[in-house]
Design a protein around this motif. Structure first.
Motif, PDB file in Angstrom:
ATOM      1  N   GLY A 164      49.879  47.914  33.132  1.00  0.00           N
ATOM      2  CA  GLY A 164      49.505  47.735  31.740  1.00  0.00           C
ATOM      3  C   GLY A 164      48.459  46.650  31.562  1.00  0.00           C
ATOM      4  N   ASP A 165      47.985  46.531  30.334  1.00  0.00           N
ATOM      5  CA  ASP A 165      46.957  45.539  30.017  1.00  0.00           C
ATOM      6  C   ASP A 165      47.561  44.143  29.991  1.00  0.00           C
ATOM      7  N   SER A 166      46.899  43.236  30.659  1.00  0.00           N
ATOM      8  CA  SER A 166      47.288  41.825  30.637  1.00  0.00           C
ATOM      9  C   SER A 166      46.039  40.993  30.828  1.00  0.00           C
ATOM     10  N   ALA A 167      46.112  39.756  30.372  1.00  0.00           N
ATOM     11  CA  ALA A 167      45.063  38.775  30.639  1.00  0.00           C
ATOM     12  C   ALA A 167      45.703  37.622  31.384  1.00  0.00           C
ATOM     13  N   TYR A 168      44.986  37.078  32.328  1.00  0.00           N
ATOM     14  CA  TYR A 168      45.522  36.026  33.180  1.00  0.00           C
ATOM     15  C   TYR A 168      44.656  34.776  33.087  1.00  0.00           C
ATOM     16  N   LEU A 169      45.310  33.660  32.889  1.00  0.00           N
ATOM     17  CA  LEU A 169      44.664  32.364  33.036  1.00  0.00           C
ATOM     18  C   LEU A 169      44.941  31.922  34.466  1.00  0.00           C
ATOM     19  N   VAL A 170      43.887  31.864  35.269  1.00  0.00           N
ATOM     20  CA  VAL A 170      44.011  31.528  36.691  1.00  0.00           C
ATOM     21  C   VAL A 170      43.501  30.111  36.891  1.00  0.00           C
ATOM     22  N   LEU A 171      44.300  29.291  37.529  1.00  0.00           N
ATOM     23  CA  LEU A 171      43.981  27.876  37.743  1.00  0.00           C
ATOM     24  C   LEU A 171      43.951  27.590  39.236  1.00  0.00           C
ATOM     25  N   ASP A 172      42.833  27.033  39.693  1.00  0.00           N
ATOM     26  CA  ASP A 172      42.693  26.665  41.104  1.00  0.00           C
ATOM     27  C   ASP A 172      43.077  25.202  41.268  1.00  0.00           C
ATOM     28  N   SER A 173      44.205  24.957  41.919  1.00  0.00           N
ATOM     29  CA  SER A 173      44.661  23.578  42.113  1.00  0.00           C
ATOM     30  C   SER A 173      43.800  22.830  43.125  1.00  0.00           C
ATOM     31  N   GLY A 174      42.983  23.578  43.877  1.00  0.00           N
ATOM     32  CA  GLY A 174      42.145  22.948  44.889  1.00  0.00           C
ATOM     33  C   GLY A 174      42.856  22.685  46.196  1.00  0.00           C
ATOM     34  N   VAL A 175      44.094  23.161  46.303  1.00  0.00           N
ATOM     35  CA  VAL A 175      44.911  22.915  47.493  1.00  0.00           C
ATOM     36  C   VAL A 175      44.832  24.123  48.422  1.00  0.00           C
ATOM     37  N   SER A 176      44.703  23.860  49.710  1.00  0.00           N
ATOM     38  CA  SER A 176      44.729  24.919  50.710  1.00  0.00           C
ATOM     39  C   SER A 176      45.565  24.458  51.896  1.00  0.00           C
ATOM     40  N   VAL A 177      46.753  25.038  52.037  1.00  0.00           N
ATOM     41  CA  VAL A 177      47.640  24.735  53.158  1.00  0.00           C
ATOM     42  C   VAL A 177      47.615  25.939  54.092  1.00  0.00           C
ATOM     43  N   PRO A 178      47.437  25.747  55.398  1.00  0.00           N
ATOM     44  CA  PRO A 178      47.405  26.891  56.315  1.00  0.00           C
ATOM     45  C   PRO A 178      48.619  27.796  56.142  1.00  0.00           C
ATOM     46  N   THR A 179      48.353  29.096  56.063  1.00  0.00           N
ATOM     47  CA  THR A 179      49.430  30.066  55.883  1.00  0.00           C
ATOM     48  C   THR A 179      50.468  29.945  56.996  1.00  0.00           C
ATOM     49  N   SER A 180      50.006  29.719  58.214  1.00  0.00           N
ATOM     50  CA  SER A 180      50.933  29.612  59.345  1.00  0.00           C
ATOM     51  C   SER A 180      51.911  28.457  59.153  1.00  0.00           C
ATOM     52  N   ALA A 281      40.938  36.169  33.563  1.00  0.00           N
ATOM     53  CA  ALA A 281      40.740  37.437  34.279  1.00  0.00           C
ATOM     54  C   ALA A 281      41.612  38.506  33.637  1.00  0.00           C
ATOM     55  N   GLU A 282      41.118  39.716  33.639  1.00  0.00           N
ATOM     56  CA  GLU A 282      41.876  40.821  33.066  1.00  0.00           C
ATOM     57  C   GLU A 282      42.373  41.755  34.166  1.00  0.00           C
ATOM     58  N   ALA A 283      43.503  42.398  33.897  1.00  0.00           N
ATOM     59  CA  ALA A 283      44.123  43.295  34.866  1.00  0.00           C
ATOM     60  C   ALA A 283      43.245  44.510  35.114  1.00  0.00           C
ATOM     61  N   CYS A 284      43.219  44.948  36.367  1.00  0.00           N
ATOM     62  CA  CYS A 284      42.533  46.187  36.768  1.00  0.00           C
ATOM     63  C   CYS A 284      43.511  47.003  37.589  1.00  0.00           C
ATOM     64  N   ASP A 285      44.131  47.986  37.001  1.00  0.00           N
ATOM     65  CA  ASP A 285      45.036  48.825  37.787  1.00  0.00           C
ATOM     66  C   ASP A 285      44.268  49.693  38.769  1.00  0.00           C
ATOM     67  N   VAL A 286      42.995  49.999  38.460  1.00  0.00           N
ATOM     68  CA  VAL A 286      42.108  50.718  39.373  1.00  0.00           C
ATOM     69  C   VAL A 286      40.974  49.785  39.748  1.00  0.00           C
ATOM     70  N   SER A 287      40.709  49.665  41.049  1.00  0.00           N
ATOM     71  CA  SER A 287      39.689  48.742  41.527  1.00  0.00           C
ATOM     72  C   SER A 287      38.308  49.098  40.998  1.00  0.00           C
ATOM     73  N   PRO A 288      37.505  48.097  40.616  1.00  0.00           N
ATOM     74  CA  PRO A 288      36.130  48.365  40.204  1.00  0.00           C
ATOM     75  C   PRO A 288      35.278  48.908  41.349  1.00  0.00           C
ATOM     76  N   VAL A 289      35.689  48.683  42.601  1.00  0.00           N
ATOM     77  CA  VAL A 289      34.978  49.276  43.743  1.00  0.00           C
ATOM     78  C   VAL A 289      35.133  50.794  43.711  1.00  0.00           C
ATOM     79  N   HIS A 290      36.345  51.261  43.456  1.00  0.00           N
ATOM     80  CA  HIS A 290      36.581  52.705  43.366  1.00  0.00           C
ATOM     81  C   HIS A 290      35.790  53.312  42.209  1.00  0.00           C
ATOM     82  N   ARG A 291      35.732  52.595  41.103  1.00  0.00           N
ATOM     83  CA  ARG A 291      34.961  53.105  39.959  1.00  0.00           C
ATOM     84  C   ARG A 291      33.478  53.194  40.327  1.00  0.00           C
TER      85      ARG A 291
END
Length: 295
Positions: A164-180, A281-291
């Motif tokens: 469904g339609d949603s809008a997202y407020l995305v916040l970059d904390s600036g933190v990067s911890v190795p996934t491993s 950012a807004e939700a994309c249930d279908v990728s803009p690449v596919h479009r």
């Protein structure tokens, strides 16, 4: 016959609206359950056809060597798997923050696979491209298939979801911890009881298994989540962490609500030096690449 020319494609980001670990395979890989939401925050991938078979990177992610660049590795993997004699010049213009858990590198790789399949005239199906992508990273298949999805296994077993339609407020904390490092965290829950799609849809399944380990290692992530919960109080459907990175999100029903929360957030962080980056950012249930490719 290959389409000789240049393709410019978006490479969208994703959010993990839910993520838990339910076990481990014999080879050590963790078994996950997650919900991938595609969003319209995107890198741009430019592919220029070459006749000489050379794969050249003209522009890419800062600080990432050519041999480690997933976009380059994707082109090489597709060339090897298909036996194609053509080449490509690759430019990736980054907008998705690196290390944020938004899947930027994996999405770049997927856009390269999809774009070169068209540019080189290969005619390969999505399942074949996704299998090639899986060897590069567990998040690549969802971007190849181009649908928001419920995912299991290591992230490759996908069931499309219309969120469904949603809008997202995305916040970059600036933190990067190795996934491993996070996967090795002793406090990480690795045997959560299996969830269901129905449980997610009704709101019973939420959260991210990596939130507590990441917050414990970086108070800045905890502060970012707390700020989003404060500005989203009463209007946000959900606040959470995406993937294993430092980006957090608040989910709203309408863009206007996300914009209002972003304005409040900017005032709250005014004294921070530097203030974290944020996006609507807004939700994309279908990728803009596919479009873009008519898939």
């Amino acid at each position: 016959m290959a389409e000789r020319g240049t393709l410019r494609l978006p490479a969208p980001a994703k959010l993990n609206l839910f993520l838990q670990i339910v076990g481990r395979r014999a080879d050590g890989y963790h078994l996950l359950q997650t919900v991938f939401q595609l969003i319209d925050l995107a890198d741009e991938v430019e592919l220029k056809w070459r006749a000489d078979g050379r794969i050249e990177r003209l522009c890419g992610a800062e600080g990432v060597g050519v041999e480690q660049d997933l976009a380059v590795r994707a082109a090489r993997a597709l060339q090897a798997a298909s036996g194609c004699s053509f080449g490509v010049d690759i430019q990736v213009h980054k907008r998705i923050p690196m290390g944020g858990g938004l899947g930027g590198g994996s999405s770049d790789a997927a856009s390269v696979l999809l774009g070169l399949n068209a540019l080189w005239g290969l005619g390969l199906g999505l399942d074949v491209l996704a299998a090639i992508g899986l060897r590069l990273g567990a998040d690549v298949p969802v971007f190849v298939h181009g649908r928001s999805a419920w995912a299991e296994g290591v992230g490759e077993c996908l069931q499309p979801l219309s969120l469904g339609d949603s809008a997202y407020l995305v916040l970059d904390s600036g933190v990067s911890v190795p996934t491993s490092e996070l996967f090795q965290a002793p406090e990480l829950t690795r045997d959560a009881p299996p969830a269901t799609i129905a449980g997610f849809v009704c709101g019973a399944e939420r959260g991210n298994a990596f939130e507590s380990p990441l917050v414990a290692r970086s108070p800045r992530v905890g502060a970012a989540l707390a700020a989003l919960r404060q500005v989203g109080a009463g209007s946000a459907w959900q606040v959470g962490l995406s993937g294993t990175g430092g980006c957090c999100f608040a989910r709203f029903a309408r863009r206007s609500e996300a914009e209002a929360a972003q304005a409040i957030l900017a005032r709250c962080w005014a004294a921070a030096a530097p203030a974290p980056d944020s996006w609507i950012a807004e939700a994309c249930d279908v990728s803009p690449v596919h479009r873009a490719l008519g898939l």
